[in-house]
Design a protein around this motif. Structure first.
Motif, PDB file in Angstrom:
ATOM      1  N   THR A   2       0.815  -1.207   0.000  1.00  0.00           N
ATOM      2  CA  THR A   2       0.000   0.000   0.000  1.00  0.00           C
ATOM      3  C   THR A   2       0.855   1.265   0.000  1.00  0.00           C
ATOM      4  OG1 THR A   2      -0.210  -0.103   2.426  1.00  0.00           O
ATOM      5  CG2 THR A   2      -1.949  -1.136   1.128  1.00  0.00           C
ATOM      6  N   GLN A   3       1.965   1.241   0.726  1.00  0.00           N
ATOM      7  CA  GLN A   3       2.826   2.428   0.781  1.00  0.00           C
ATOM      8  C   GLN A   3       3.350   2.820  -0.592  1.00  0.00           C
ATOM      9  OE1 GLN A   3       5.865   1.257   3.517  1.00  0.00           O
ATOM     10  NE2 GLN A   3       4.641   1.624   5.353  1.00  0.00           N
ATOM     11  N   ILE A  39      -1.102   5.783  -7.590  1.00  0.00           N
ATOM     12  CA  ILE A  39      -2.419   6.364  -7.348  1.00  0.00           C
ATOM     13  C   ILE A  39      -3.425   5.683  -8.269  1.00  0.00           C
ATOM     14  CG2 ILE A  39      -3.804   8.475  -7.366  1.00  0.00           C
ATOM     15  CD1 ILE A  39      -1.230  10.055  -6.991  1.00  0.00           C
ATOM     16  N   GLN A  40      -4.496   5.188  -7.707  1.00  0.00           N
ATOM     17  CA  GLN A  40      -5.489   4.443  -8.472  1.00  0.00           C
ATOM     18  C   GLN A  40      -6.348   5.378  -9.317  1.00  0.00           C
ATOM     19  OE1 GLN A  40      -7.428   2.688  -5.135  1.00  0.00           O
ATOM     20  NE2 GLN A  40      -5.917   1.067  -4.866  1.00  0.00           N
ATOM     21  N   LYS A  41      -6.916   4.820 -10.392  1.00  0.00           N
ATOM     22  CA  LYS A  41      -7.688   5.630 -11.340  1.00  0.00           C
ATOM     23  C   LYS A  41      -8.844   6.412 -10.702  1.00  0.00           C
ATOM     24  CE  LYS A  41      -9.871   5.649 -15.886  1.00  0.00           C
ATOM     25  NZ  LYS A  41     -11.020   6.458 -15.483  1.00  0.00           N
ATOM     26  N   PRO A  42      -9.636   5.831  -9.786  1.00  0.00           N
ATOM     27  CA  PRO A  42     -10.705   6.637  -9.188  1.00  0.00           C
ATOM     28  C   PRO A  42     -10.182   7.898  -8.501  1.00  0.00           C
ATOM     29  CG  PRO A  42     -11.094   4.327  -8.742  1.00  0.00           C
ATOM     30  CD  PRO A  42      -9.722   4.423  -9.348  1.00  0.00           C
ATOM     31  N   TYR A  43      -9.018   7.803  -7.879  1.00  0.00           N
ATOM     32  CA  TYR A  43      -8.431   8.975  -7.233  1.00  0.00           C
ATOM     33  C   TYR A  43      -7.907   9.966  -8.274  1.00  0.00           C
ATOM     34  CZ  TYR A  43      -8.697   6.496  -2.772  1.00  0.00           C
ATOM     35  OH  TYR A  43      -9.149   5.839  -1.641  1.00  0.00           O
ATOM     36  N   LEU A  44      -7.371   9.467  -9.378  1.00  0.00           N
ATOM     37  CA  LEU A  44      -6.939  10.349 -10.450  1.00  0.00           C
ATOM     38  C   LEU A  44      -8.135  11.068 -11.071  1.00  0.00           C
ATOM     39  CD1 LEU A  44      -4.301   8.041 -12.207  1.00  0.00           C
ATOM     40  CD2 LEU A  44      -3.843  10.006 -10.732  1.00  0.00           C
ATOM     41  N   ASP A  45      -9.250  10.346 -11.204  1.00  0.00           N
ATOM     42  CA  ASP A  45     -10.465  10.974 -11.725  1.00  0.00           C
ATOM     43  C   ASP A  45     -10.991  12.033 -10.757  1.00  0.00           C
ATOM     44  OD1 ASP A  45     -10.426   9.551 -14.066  1.00  0.00           O
ATOM     45  OD2 ASP A  45     -11.861   8.034 -13.420  1.00  0.00           O
ATOM     46  N   ASN A  83     -10.030   5.123   4.768  1.00  0.00           N
ATOM     47  CA  ASN A  83      -9.016   4.234   4.196  1.00  0.00           C
ATOM     48  C   ASN A  83      -7.649   4.560   4.789  1.00  0.00           C
ATOM     49  OD1 ASN A  83     -10.960   3.046   2.553  1.00  0.00           O
ATOM     50  ND2 ASN A  83     -10.610   4.495   0.887  1.00  0.00           N
ATOM     51  N   GLN A  84      -6.882   3.528   5.026  1.00  0.00           N
ATOM     52  CA  GLN A  84      -5.560   3.674   5.644  1.00  0.00           C
ATOM     53  C   GLN A  84      -4.439   3.478   4.634  1.00  0.00           C
ATOM     54  OE1 GLN A  84      -6.450   0.357   8.091  1.00  0.00           O
ATOM     55  NE2 GLN A  84      -7.434   1.538   9.719  1.00  0.00           N
ATOM     56  N   ASP A  85      -4.823   3.279   3.371  1.00  0.00           N
ATOM     57  CA  ASP A  85      -3.878   2.852   2.339  1.00  0.00           C
ATOM     58  C   ASP A  85      -3.055   3.972   1.715  1.00  0.00           C
ATOM     59  OD1 ASP A  85      -5.795   4.151   0.843  1.00  0.00           O
ATOM     60  OD2 ASP A  85      -6.523   2.344  -0.184  1.00  0.00           O
ATOM     61  N   THR A  86      -3.198   5.190   2.184  1.00  0.00           N
ATOM     62  CA  THR A  86      -2.442   6.377   1.764  1.00  0.00           C
ATOM     63  C   THR A  86      -2.811   6.879   0.367  1.00  0.00           C
ATOM     64  OG1 THR A  86      -0.459   5.366   0.729  1.00  0.00           O
ATOM     65  CG2 THR A  86      -0.486   5.520   3.138  1.00  0.00           C
ATOM     66  N   ARG A 115       1.618   4.646   6.766  1.00  0.00           N
ATOM     67  CA  ARG A 115       2.979   5.209   6.723  1.00  0.00           C
ATOM     68  C   ARG A 115       3.599   5.380   8.097  1.00  0.00           C
ATOM     69  NH1 ARG A 115       1.752  10.657   3.649  1.00  0.00           N
ATOM     70  NH2 ARG A 115       0.101  10.580   5.218  1.00  0.00           N
ATOM     71  N   PHE A 116       2.860   5.013   9.157  1.00  0.00           N
ATOM     72  CA  PHE A 116       3.354   5.269  10.510  1.00  0.00           C
ATOM     73  C   PHE A 116       3.236   4.042  11.411  1.00  0.00           C
ATOM     74  CE2 PHE A 116       1.882   9.333   8.825  1.00  0.00           C
ATOM     75  CZ  PHE A 116       3.005  10.119   9.018  1.00  0.00           C
TER      76      PHE A 116
END
Length: 324
Positions: free
Chosen positions: A123-124, A128-134, A150-153, A172-173
């Motif tokens: 996950t780190q 960046i996945q397509k829905p987030y890019l959209d 979501n914890q996946d950053t 990330r922590f």
């Protein structure tokens, strides 16, 4: 520390969740829903695009369904993406999804951390996945804020940190398992070292098991679900950011809430606070997109749309509509 505005909303809806747990667990909601039939999908997409264009401010609520729509669907499924990322563990331990590795009774802590490091590294370092890019394109030029469970950053990669609240933790922590202090610290570099040392195996060297720099206790990811989740300074910071944002826009003429992928496991963090805010604010409107559920409260039947469909496709369709 006193709870923030948004955290108070969450706590109130958590009480409701506890009271009606059996209803939520069966995939329903105790809140009275509208009896009006939903508009056709294309018309709902058109309305959503119009609401985004005219909004003074937009608050995105991203839950597990959002990341799943982008390919983060390996948590509970033995599918292609799971086999690609966790194949050696699936073969050795018989896992049928990434989540199965969290509670497996490993013989050693070195094995446990071999798996956990692989999960965190995945996950780190994921693109960046397509829905987030959209979403980036949809929100371009708009005033917005992103709240996520979501914890996946993914949200923190896609948007500026000062516009994102990760209220359920962050891969990330690390934190102390004994809660001996109020600090979280970097997990990215330690995880990279674990992956490098593990190679093609499934165990890490003992000396790489992360430990609290204060008391020496074993660490674990700063995410709800791995033990005593630290609700300390960073946790309060994440809630304060979203609280300050919403409070500063309570009186906007056009305040738009967008729920993406909120299921029945944790509606108290995004969905029900959004419903309560939309119902109480004259200028608010709520759009919900979900693959499995189409819940529109009766009191929001004229202030919202519940769109049932694939989130990735819906966001793509909204972009097309906005660009007409």
């Amino acid at each position: 520390m006193n709870s923030t505005f948004y955290e108070q909303l969450v706590m109130r809806t958590q009480e409701n969740f506890s009271r009606y747990y059996s209803i939520y667990a069966s995939g329903r909601t105790p809140i009275k829903l509208t009896e009006k039939p939903a508009l056709p999908y294309k018309e709902q997409i058109k309305i959503m695009a119009e609401k985004i264009k005219e909004a003074d401010h937009i608050v995105i609520g991203g839950a597990s369904g959002l990341s799943a729509a982008g390919g983060g669907d390996f948590y509970y499924k033995d599918n292609e993406s799971f086999r690609k990322l966790f194949g050696k563990f699936a073969k050795k331990y018989g896992f049928d999804g990434a989540a199965a590795g969290w509670s497996y009774p490993y013989k050693t802590r070195e094995e446990y951390w071999g798996y956990l490091a692989t999960f965190l590294y995945t996950t780190q370092h994921a693109d960046i996945q397509k829905p987030y890019l959209d979403l980036q394109k949809i929100l371009k030029g708009k005033d917005y804020y992103v709240l996520t469970t979501n914890q996946d950053t993914q949200a923190a990669k896609a948007f500026p940190e000062d516009r994102v609240s990760q209220i359920q933790g962050d891969h990330r922590f690390f934190q102390c398992s004994n809660l001996c202090n109020d600090e979280v610290w970097d997990a990215v570099k330690p995880v990279e070292k674990m992956i490098e040392a593990m190679g093609d195996g499934t165990e890490i060297p003992t000396e790489l098991i992360p430990r609290c720099p204060n008391c020496g206790a074993e660490a674990f990811p700063w995410t709800r679900g791995f033990g005593n989740f630290l609700e300390g300074k960073r946790y309060q910071q994440e809630y304060k950011k979203v609280s300050d944002d919403i409070l500063s826009h309570l009186h906007d003429d056009k305040l738009l809430f967008i729920e993406l992928g909120v299921g029945r496991v944790s509606p108290m963090f995004i969905q029900e606070p959004f419903w309560a805010l939309t119902a109480s604010l004259d200028g608010a409107y709520d759009v919900m997109i979900n693959r499995d559920f189409q819940f529109l409260p009766e009191e929001l039947e004229n202030k919202g749309q519940a769109i049932k469909g694939d989130i990735a496709q819906a966001l793509d369709d909204v972009l097309v509509e906005m660009n007409k």
